[in-house]
Scaffold this motif. Structure first.
Motif, mmCIF file in Angstrom:
data_model
loop_
_atom_site.group_PDB
_atom_site.id
_atom_site.type_symbol
_atom_site.label_atom_id
_atom_site.label_comp_id
_atom_site.label_asym_id
_atom_site.label_seq_id
_atom_site.Cartn_x
_atom_site.Cartn_y
_atom_site.Cartn_z
ATOM 1 N N ASP A 130 0.854 -1.198 0.000
ATOM 2 C CA ASP A 130 0.000 0.000 0.000
ATOM 3 C C ASP A 130 0.884 1.240 0.000
ATOM 4 O O ASP A 130 1.009 1.961 0.991
ATOM 5 N N LEU A 131 1.504 1.502 -1.141
ATOM 6 C CA LEU A 131 2.518 2.545 -1.243
ATOM 7 C C LEU A 131 1.932 3.944 -1.069
ATOM 8 O O LEU A 131 0.884 4.274 -1.627
ATOM 9 N N GLY A 132 2.619 4.748 -0.283
ATOM 10 C CA GLY A 132 2.235 6.142 -0.101
ATOM 11 C C GLY A 132 1.015 6.357 0.762
ATOM 12 O O GLY A 132 0.643 7.496 1.038
ATOM 13 N N GLY A 133 0.368 5.252 1.188
ATOM 14 C CA GLY A 133 -0.842 5.366 1.990
ATOM 15 C C GLY A 133 -2.102 5.004 1.237
ATOM 16 O O GLY A 133 -3.200 5.045 1.793
ATOM 17 N N VAL A 134 -1.961 4.646 -0.052
ATOM 18 C CA VAL A 134 -3.104 4.266 -0.886
ATOM 19 C C VAL A 134 -3.225 2.747 -0.899
ATOM 20 O O VAL A 134 -2.289 2.048 -1.302
ATOM 21 N N MET A 135 -4.347 2.236 -0.456
ATOM 22 C CA MET A 135 -4.553 0.789 -0.435
ATOM 23 C C MET A 135 -4.664 0.222 -1.842
ATOM 24 O O MET A 135 -5.204 0.857 -2.749
ATOM 25 N N CYS A 136 -4.141 -0.980 -2.018
ATOM 26 C CA CYS A 136 -4.221 -1.669 -3.302
ATOM 27 C C CYS A 136 -5.669 -2.047 -3.631
ATOM 28 O O CYS A 136 -6.570 -1.911 -2.797
ATOM 29 N N PHE A 175 -1.662 3.215 7.626
ATOM 30 C CA PHE A 175 -2.469 3.176 8.843
ATOM 31 C C PHE A 175 -3.528 4.283 8.788
ATOM 32 O O PHE A 175 -3.214 5.457 8.674
ATOM 33 N N GLY A 176 -4.797 3.883 8.837
ATOM 34 C CA GLY A 176 -5.890 4.840 8.763
ATOM 35 C C GLY A 176 -6.508 4.987 7.388
ATOM 36 O O GLY A 176 -7.533 5.652 7.233
ATOM 37 N N ALA A 177 -5.910 4.360 6.380
ATOM 38 C CA ALA A 177 -6.472 4.421 5.029
ATOM 39 C C ALA A 177 -7.732 3.568 4.946
ATOM 40 O O ALA A 177 -7.950 2.668 5.758
ATOM 41 N N HIS A 312 -11.491 5.152 -2.549
ATOM 42 C CA HIS A 312 -10.402 5.035 -1.584
ATOM 43 C C HIS A 312 -10.116 6.351 -0.878
ATOM 44 O O HIS A 312 -10.314 7.426 -1.441
ATOM 45 N N ILE A 313 -9.665 6.232 0.363
ATOM 46 C CA ILE A 313 -9.213 7.367 1.161
ATOM 47 C C ILE A 313 -7.830 7.009 1.683
ATOM 48 O O ILE A 313 -7.665 6.049 2.433
ATOM 49 N N SER A 314 -6.832 7.757 1.281
ATOM 50 C CA SER A 314 -5.458 7.462 1.646
ATOM 51 C C SER A 314 -5.144 7.941 3.061
ATOM 52 O O SER A 314 -5.831 8.803 3.618
#
Length: 436
Positions: A130-136, A175-177, A312-314
Motif C-alpha cells: 500500500d505505497l504512499g498510503g493508498v490501499m491496493c 495506517f488509517g487508510a 479510496h481514502i489514503s
C-alpha cells in the motif's frame, strides 16, 4: 521568496508524548507491559479487528505472519518489485523463494495480470504494498487468489483453513487508510488476511521504531491463540512474558521454541498511545497539505498520486509526483534545484531489482520496464504535520519555480499542454523540454 529550510519527514512529537514517556520511565516498567497491551487494544479498536500485536518493526510483523502461516523452504511468495527492501527481506528470512512482479503502466501498484500469471503450485502468499498510503485493489487481488484455488496445496492446518494463497498487506504507509470493498468502506487492517503497519520515526504515527500486525479471523483458530503465537515469536518462544512473570509466585516459565526477539516496549507504546489520540487531526492536516500540492501539480501538468477518490481514502503518507519526459538525471536535477531552495525531496522507490542484494539473486531491472519508467522521473515532496501553512506554500511555489527554470519562461504553458496528457512520447516533441 525568502529561503526556508524544509525537512523531508521529521517526527511530530508534542508535550503529550514527552509527558507520557516520562510517566512511563517513572512507573518502573519500561519494557513490554501494560502500556504495550493497551496500545495493542487501541490499535485493534481503531482498525476494527478483534486483536492486534505490537512488535518492534513492520518488518518483524511481516516475517511473523509468514512464519505463522508456515511459509518456508520450497515455497514461493510474490510481491511488487516497486517497494522498499523491508517488504522482500522477510521472504528471504523464512527461506522461501522471492518472486517479483512489475507494476502496471504509469502506476506504483503491481500489475495484477502479472500477479495472476506468477501464481504457481508453490505460491503460499503474496504481499501487496500500500505505497504512499493508498490501499491496493484488494477486490481484484482476492478475485485472483480465488480463481487460483485449484493450484493451492496447503502444508498445514492454518493454510488449509484459509484454502488459497494468503493475502498479506505491507501497509507500512497506510495506517488509517480506507477502501471500498464490495460497496462497503473498510479500514486498512481489516481487508487482507494479515496486515503489517510501521510506526517508524518517518511514519504518520510513530513510536520511534515499531509496528503492529492485525489479522482477519481464521476458521478453527481462536484469535487469542493466534495472538499467543505471535507473542511466542516475539519473545524467544518463552511461555510467559515479563509482565506475567512479575506476578507473585509466577516466576517459572518454559521455552517452547528457539524463537526471536522483536517485542515492543512500553516506552515506545507510550509515544504511540498519545499519537493515536492525535491521529484524526494528523490525517486531516495531511489531507490539507495534499490538496494544496494537488492544485499546484495540476496547474503544472505534473502527474501525482490520487490520494482521495471515489473508492479510496489514503492515509496521505507520501506525496509522489512524476516530472514526465525526464530521465533519472533530469529528475535528480529537480531534486537538486529544490534542495538549493532549502527543500528536501526524496525518491520512492528505487525498484529492488536495481539493488545489489537482489541483483545478486538474478533479478534484472530490464525485466520490469514499468517499475523503472515510474522510478526514473519520480519525485517525492515533503509531507508531514510539522509543516506550517507558509512552509506548504513555499514548497508549492518552489516546485513551480523549478519547473519554470527547467522549461523556460513558456514552461508553464508547455507543461500544461504536454504533461497533462501523461505521455512521454508527446513530451519528447515538446520544444521547451530541457535536455539533461
Amino acid at each position: 521568496m525568502n529561503r526556508r529550510q524544509i525537512a523531508f519527514s521529521p517526527p511530530d512529537i508534542t508535550s503529550l508524548e514527552i509527558s507520557e514517556v516520562i510517566r512511563t520511565l517513572e512507573s518502573g516498567w519500561i519494557t513490554t507491559g501494560p502500556r504495550t497491551k493497551l496500545f495493542e487494544q487501541k490499535i485493534a479498536e481503531y482498525c476494527g479487528t478483534k486483536k492486534a500485536v505490537a512488535l518492534n518493526s513492520a518488518t518483524a510483523c511481516l516475517e511473523a505472519s509468514l512464519r505463522f502461516l508456515g511459509v518456508g523452504e520450497g515455497d514461493e511468495v510474490i510481491t511488487s518489485v516497486y517497494t522498499y527492501t523491508a517488504t522482500a527481506s522477510p521472504v528471504c528470512h523464512v527461506g522461501a523463494k522471492l518472486v517479483f512482479v512489475d507494476t502496471d503502466k504509469d502506476s506504483f501498484e503491481m500489475d495484477y495480470d502479472a500477479l495472476e500469471q506468477a501464481i504457481t503450485e508453490k505460491t503460499k502468499a503474496l504481499i501487496a504494498v500500500d505505497l504512499g498510503g493508498v490501499m491496493c485493489d484488494y477486490s481484484r487481488i482476492f478475485e485472483i487468489v480465488d480463481r487460483k484455488r485449484a493450484l493451492f496445496h496447503p502444508k498445514n492446518k492454518i493454510q488449509e483453513s484459509i484454502g488459497r494463497v494468503a493475502v498479506v498487506a505491507d501497509s507500512a504507509h497506510a495506517f488509517g487508510a480506507e477502501r471500498k470493498i464490495g460497496g462497503n468502506w473498510k479500514r486498512c487492517g481489516t481487508v487482507a488476511d494479515f496486515t503489517s503497519f510501521s510506526f517508524h520515526a518517518v511514519k504518520n504515527l510513530t513510536t520511534a521504531e515499531g509496528g503492529a500486525l492485525t489479522w482477519n479471523p481464521i476458521e478453527g483458530f481462536e484469535d487469542e491463540w493466534i495472538y499467543h503465537q505471535f507473542m511466542l515469536y516475539s519473545l524467544h518462544g518463552q511461555s510467559k512474558d515479563a509482565l506475567a512473570k512479575s506476578q507473585l509466585g509466577a516466576w517459572e516459565y518454559d521455552i517452547l521454541s528457539p524463537a526471536y526477539k522483536c517485542n515492543m516496549t512500553d516506552i515506545m507504546a507510550a509515544i504511540g498511545l498519545k499519537q493515536l489520540e492525535r491521529y484524526p487531526g494528523i490525517l486531516e492536516k495531511r489531507h490539507e497539505i495534499i490538496e494544496r500540492y494537488d492544485r499546484t501539480c495540476d496547474e503544472l501538468g505534473v502527474f501525482h498520486v490520487e490520494h482521495y477518490g471515489r473508492d479510496h481514502i489514503s492515509s496521505g503518507h507520501l506525496y509522489l509526483a512524476r516530472v514526465s519526459g525526464t530521465d533519472e538525471m533530469g529528475r535528480n536535477d529537480v531534486i537538486l534545484r529544490m534542495a538549493k531552495k532549502g527543500i528536501v525531496c526524496n525518491v520512492h522507490y528505487k525498484p529492488l531489482a536495481m539493488m545489489s542484494a537482489y541483483k545478486a539473486m538474478g533479478w534484472r531491472i530490464e525485466d520490469f520496464p514499468n517499475a523503472y519508467a515510474y522510478y526514473r522521473n519520480e519525485v517525492t515532496l515533503p509531507l508531514h504535520t510539522k509543516l506550517t501553512h507558509g512552509d506548504v506554500e513555499y514548497v508549492a511555489d518552489g516546485l513551480r519555480e523549478v519547473i519554470k527554470e527547467i522549461c523556460g519562461e513558456s514552461g508553464m504553458n508547455c507543461l500544461n499542454g504536454c504533461r497533462s496528457q501523461k505521455s512521454e512520447s508527446i513530451m519528447k516533441s515538446c520544444p521547451n523540454e530541457r535536455k539533461v
